[in-house]
Scaffold this active site. Structure first.
Site, PDB file in Angstrom:
ATOM      1  N   HIS A 154       8.569  21.632  32.902  1.00  0.00           N
ATOM      2  CA  HIS A 154       8.177  20.649  33.919  1.00  0.00           C
ATOM      3  C   HIS A 154       9.372  19.750  34.271  1.00  0.00           C
ATOM      4  O   HIS A 154       9.663  19.524  35.447  1.00  0.00           O
ATOM      5  CB  HIS A 154       6.996  19.822  33.377  1.00  0.00           C
ATOM      6  CG  HIS A 154       6.495  18.759  34.292  1.00  0.00           C
ATOM      7  ND1 HIS A 154       5.243  18.792  34.871  1.00  0.00           N
ATOM      8  CD2 HIS A 154       7.089  17.617  34.754  1.00  0.00           C
ATOM      9  CE1 HIS A 154       5.098  17.715  35.642  1.00  0.00           C
ATOM     10  NE2 HIS A 154       6.196  16.982  35.584  1.00  0.00           N
ATOM     11  N   GLU A 155      10.059  19.276  33.244  1.00  0.00           N
ATOM     12  CA  GLU A 155      11.195  18.371  33.486  1.00  0.00           C
ATOM     13  C   GLU A 155      12.397  19.119  34.073  1.00  0.00           C
ATOM     14  O   GLU A 155      13.097  18.595  34.947  1.00  0.00           O
ATOM     15  CB  GLU A 155      11.596  17.640  32.202  1.00  0.00           C
ATOM     16  CG  GLU A 155      10.512  16.761  31.601  1.00  0.00           C
ATOM     17  CD  GLU A 155       9.872  15.793  32.574  1.00  0.00           C
ATOM     18  OE1 GLU A 155      10.572  15.307  33.489  1.00  0.00           O
ATOM     19  OE2 GLU A 155       8.661  15.534  32.442  1.00  0.00           O
ATOM     20  N   HIS A 158      12.033  19.369  37.670  1.00  0.00           N
ATOM     21  CA  HIS A 158      12.435  18.135  38.368  1.00  0.00           C
ATOM     22  C   HIS A 158      13.935  18.159  38.679  1.00  0.00           C
ATOM     23  O   HIS A 158      14.362  17.715  39.753  1.00  0.00           O
ATOM     24  CB  HIS A 158      12.145  16.901  37.507  1.00  0.00           C
ATOM     25  CG  HIS A 158      10.746  16.379  37.627  1.00  0.00           C
ATOM     26  ND1 HIS A 158      10.186  15.991  38.823  1.00  0.00           N
ATOM     27  CD2 HIS A 158       9.790  16.169  36.692  1.00  0.00           C
ATOM     28  CE1 HIS A 158       8.948  15.562  38.618  1.00  0.00           C
ATOM     29  NE2 HIS A 158       8.672  15.665  37.327  1.00  0.00           N
TER      30      HIS A 158
HETATM   31 NI    NI Z   1       6.893  15.135  36.355  1.00  0.00          NI
END
Ligand code: NI
Length: 183
Positions: A154-155, A158
């Site tokens: 998830h990171e 980003h």
């Molecule tokens: Ni996030």
């Protein structure tokens, strides 16, 4: 604990779509301070006394880009026991290898930049080996699995300008459900 003043960008902000850049060392004082602030913020957001007092949404991860800074840095704060936390400060991460097996979070993923419930499957690798640099620039490797593997992906998304909502099939949010394991 004092709540750090950080301003988390909302999903509508185009800065979140930017790709972040490789980090060089040594880190600046400002970057180190920001890492500390993020750790404190994420920790407080997971402690009832503080999230109630400050009306925080609980979150376990933040990437620098969510604060408008396009650097390949993210922080994860995991509650490993009742109000006992473990921190990951990950700089310039690269996937070395990953499992074939895919998993997804049954209750859906959340993001401090996405202030709404979004249902659907976000396929993630069950396990990964990651190369990264620590806060002093030393090369490190880490194996992650299950929910921490999800958090890392998830990171890392980003850092590439990708949000978890982008990965959910618009027409069929539960597409290919049976080919993945729910966690
Ligand atoms: Ni996030």
């Amino acid at each position: 604990m004092k709540l750090p003043e950080i301003n988390i960008l909302d999903e509508k902000n185009k800065v979140l779509r930017q790709k972040s850049n490789e980090v060089t060392f040594p880190l600046s004082k400002e970057d180190k301070k920001l890492i500390d602030d993020i750790i404190t913020y994420l920790t407080m957001s997971q402690i009832k006394k503080y999230y109630e007092k400050y009306d925080l949404r609980p979150g376990m991860g933040l990437a620098f880009i969510q604060l408008g800074i396009p650097k390949n840095i993210f922080v994860i704060v995991e509650e490993v026991d009742d109000e006992v936390f473990e921190n990951y400060v990950i700089i310039n991460p690269k996937i070395i290898s990953h499992s074939e097996e895919l998993i997804y979070v049954g209750e859906g993923e959340g993001c401090l930049s996405v202030n709404r419930e979004v249902d659907g499957i976000v396929p993630r690798y069950a396990r990964m080996r990651i190369a990264y640099q620590d806060i002093d620039g030393n090369k490190q490797e880490i194996r992650v699995r299950e929910d921490i593997s999800v958090a890392f992906q998830h990171e890392m998304d980003h850092l590439n300008g990708i949000l978890f909502i982008d990965k959910i099939d618009k027409k069929n949010p539960y597409k290919n459900k049976d080919s993945m394991r729910e966690i």
